[in-house]
Every structure is written in C-alpha cells, then in structure tokens.
Write a protein that holds these residues in place. Structure first.
Motif, short mmCIF file in Angstrom:
data_model
loop_
_atom_site.label_atom_id
_atom_site.label_comp_id
_atom_site.label_asym_id
_atom_site.label_seq_id
_atom_site.Cartn_x
_atom_site.Cartn_y
_atom_site.Cartn_z
N PRO A 194 34.26 20.14 56.06
CA PRO A 194 32.85 20.41 55.78
C PRO A 194 32.20 21.24 56.89
O PRO A 194 32.46 21.02 58.08
CB PRO A 194 32.22 19.02 55.69
CG PRO A 194 33.37 18.11 55.38
CD PRO A 194 34.56 18.69 56.08
N LEU A 195 31.38 22.19 56.49
CA LEU A 195 30.61 22.96 57.46
C LEU A 195 29.50 22.09 58.02
O LEU A 195 28.75 21.46 57.28
CB LEU A 195 30.01 24.20 56.78
CG LEU A 195 29.13 25.10 57.66
CD1 LEU A 195 29.97 25.76 58.75
CD2 LEU A 195 28.42 26.14 56.82
N VAL A 196 29.40 22.07 59.35
CA VAL A 196 28.38 21.26 60.00
C VAL A 196 27.11 22.09 60.16
O VAL A 196 27.12 23.11 60.86
CB VAL A 196 28.85 20.76 61.38
CG1 VAL A 196 27.73 19.99 62.07
CG2 VAL A 196 30.09 19.89 61.23
N GLN A 197 26.05 21.70 59.47
CA GLN A 197 24.75 22.33 59.66
C GLN A 197 23.66 21.28 59.45
O GLN A 197 23.76 20.44 58.55
CB GLN A 197 24.56 23.54 58.75
CG GLN A 197 24.82 23.32 57.29
CD GLN A 197 24.60 24.60 56.48
OE1 GLN A 197 23.96 25.56 56.92
NE2 GLN A 197 25.13 24.64 55.28
N PRO A 198 22.63 21.30 60.29
CA PRO A 198 21.60 20.26 60.25
C PRO A 198 20.84 20.21 58.92
O PRO A 198 20.64 21.24 58.27
CB PRO A 198 20.66 20.65 61.39
CG PRO A 198 21.45 21.59 62.25
CD PRO A 198 22.39 22.29 61.32
N ASP A 199 20.42 19.01 58.55
CA ASP A 199 19.50 18.82 57.43
C ASP A 199 20.00 19.46 56.14
O ASP A 199 19.21 20.01 55.36
CB ASP A 199 18.11 19.39 57.76
CG ASP A 199 17.58 18.86 59.08
OD1 ASP A 199 17.75 17.66 59.33
OD2 ASP A 199 17.03 19.65 59.86
N SER A 200 21.29 19.40 55.89
CA SER A 200 21.83 20.00 54.68
C SER A 200 22.63 18.95 53.91
O SER A 200 23.60 18.41 54.42
CB SER A 200 22.72 21.20 55.01
OG SER A 200 23.27 21.75 53.83
N ALA A 201 22.20 18.69 52.69
CA ALA A 201 22.90 17.71 51.86
C ALA A 201 24.06 18.36 51.11
O ALA A 201 24.95 17.67 50.62
CB ALA A 201 21.93 17.08 50.86
N ARG A 202 24.05 19.68 51.03
CA ARG A 202 25.09 20.38 50.29
C ARG A 202 26.35 20.50 51.14
O ARG A 202 26.28 20.88 52.31
CB ARG A 202 24.60 21.78 49.89
CG ARG A 202 25.57 22.52 48.99
CD ARG A 202 25.02 23.88 48.62
NE ARG A 202 25.95 24.62 47.80
CZ ARG A 202 25.82 25.90 47.47
NH1 ARG A 202 24.77 26.58 47.92
NH2 ARG A 202 26.72 26.50 46.71
N VAL A 203 27.50 20.18 50.57
CA VAL A 203 28.76 20.26 51.29
C VAL A 203 29.41 21.61 51.04
O VAL A 203 29.75 21.97 49.91
CB VAL A 203 29.72 19.13 50.86
CG1 VAL A 203 31.05 19.28 51.58
CG2 VAL A 203 29.11 17.77 51.15
#
Length: 244
Positions: free
Chosen positions: A20-29
C-alpha cells in the motif's frame, strides 16, 4: 500463452511485491513497489513546505483495469479526447484509427507504466477549486489554471526525490503544439500529473519484452485485440513506455 513471472508483473497480471502507498488522511488503498513509498513521502513533505497538500489518486493499475478503460473508450462508452482534450464527436470507423485516437492519452493493457508499481498520478486537493472535480488533463496545468503552481512545484522538485515526468510536464507547450497541428501521430499527450520513480522504472524498461506483450494482447479476446498489431509499432511502443 505462458508468460514468465517477470512479464506477468510488468504487464499487470501479478500483484506480487506490491504494498500500500503510504499517504496521510487517505482511505483509498493504492499499490506501489516498496521503494516508492519513501520517495513519495519526501515529495509530500516538500509539497507541504511549499503550501500544497500533495496526494496520489492513482498508482498500480492491473491489466484488467487498463483493459476496461480502453474497451469502454473503444466501444464509445467513455469519451475519447483529441490533442486539445476535446471529446471526439465521432469515433473513427476503422479499428486501428480508433485505437490510435485512444492511445493519445491511454496506454493499451500490458503496455501501461502503471502496471509497474513505479508510477503515480498526483494532484493537490488543496488547490482544487470548490465544486471542481479532478480531471487529470493538461488544461488544469496551463498558465492561469488552478494546478499551474503545482505543476511548477513538481517540475522543480520531483527529481530531488527520485521521480521524473515520463510524458513531459509543460502543459502550455503541449497546447501550442496541439493548436498548431504539429503533434506526431505516435506522440503521447503531456501529463504533468504523472510521475515515475526513475530507478525502478528504468529497471522495468530494461526487463520488458515488447514482442511478448504484443503477442499476448493480440491473442486475447478483448474487443480491440485484432487491431493492436497495426498500431503497436516499435516506435509507438517506445513512445507509450517513454523509452529513450
């Protein structure tokens, strides 16, 4: 047709090794190769210091997902854009000509860099006007448009984080070429939002076997398969994959 494990991964037929891409405040995988995470995290931090909330809206895309996009366009269920990013009023009757039009902005399945886990489509939610949906068009990056400053930031900063723009980032130059009619038939449209982690992408380019991918696609049961050999010339493949 039997494909090697490497070609299955490079053609979006195997998700092994993706994370999974790690990015803040993101519910989309979104999925990427592991080494992309640290680089994108650094780019996010740079963007934040510059006043942007940078996020990815697309990363790895499977063969099936890319096939669905192209099939929908080929069958007239999704708009096909011309070089000026205007919907074609009518699709060409000739299947090869239809695929050529689609390939200005959409790669054929098996030949998309999004299969590699190295490439991201990014944007800045903080710069998107209220009520405006994300388009992923170069017009969003023209001088005076809402993503113009984001485009300048990306041009100046992606290399420091290991990324580059495989399809170019100068939206205004793209518009001038489109207006003048000097675009080559096999020229891929400018995509300022599309960034690629160079080290990984170059490794994928070196391992990719175009003839194998072409044979697999041409022998598939996709509606446009009979026309792919007519459009996927070596020159067109090099343009689509942004090969040097």
């Amino acid at each position: 047709m039997t494909l090697s494990g490497t070609m299955q991964r490079l053609m979006g037929l195997d998700e092994e090794g993706l994370v999974p891409l790690v990015q803040p405040d993101s519910a989309r995988v979104l999925l990427v190769r592991p080494e992309v995470n640290a680089a994108f995290s650094e780019l996010i931090k740079r963007a934040q210091r510059a006043g942007f909330t940078l996020r990815a809206c697309s990363a790895y895309r499977s063969f099936a997902a890319q096939a669905a996009i192209v099939s929908a366009k080929f069958e007239g269920k999704r708009p096909v854009l011309d070089a000026l990013e205007q919907p074609l009023p009518q699709l060409p009757n000739d299947p090869a000509a239809r695929l050529n039009a689609i390939m200005r902005f959409s790669a054929l399945p098996g030949f998309s860099r999004h299969h590699w886990g190295s490439d991201l489509d990014v944007y800045a939610p903080s710069a998107l006007p209220l009520g405006q949906s994300l388009q992923l068009t170069y017009h969003e990056y023209l001088c005076g448009s809402y993503f113009h400053e984001l485009g300048e930031f990306l041009t100046e900063n992606v290399a420091a984080c290991g990324f580059y723009h495989p399809y170019g980032a100068d939206a205004d130059a793209m518009l001038r070429k489109a207006q003048s009619g000097v675009l080559k038939d096999n020229e891929v449209g400018c995509e300022p939002w599309h960034i690629s982690y160079r080290a990984l992408a170059e490794e994928c380019q070196a391992l990719f076997e175009p003839e194998v991918a072409l044979e697999y696609l041409a022998s598939s049961d996709l509606v446009f398969a009979p026309a792919v050999r007519a459009v996927l010339t070596p020159e067109r493949i090099a343009a689509v994959l942004a090969l040097d």
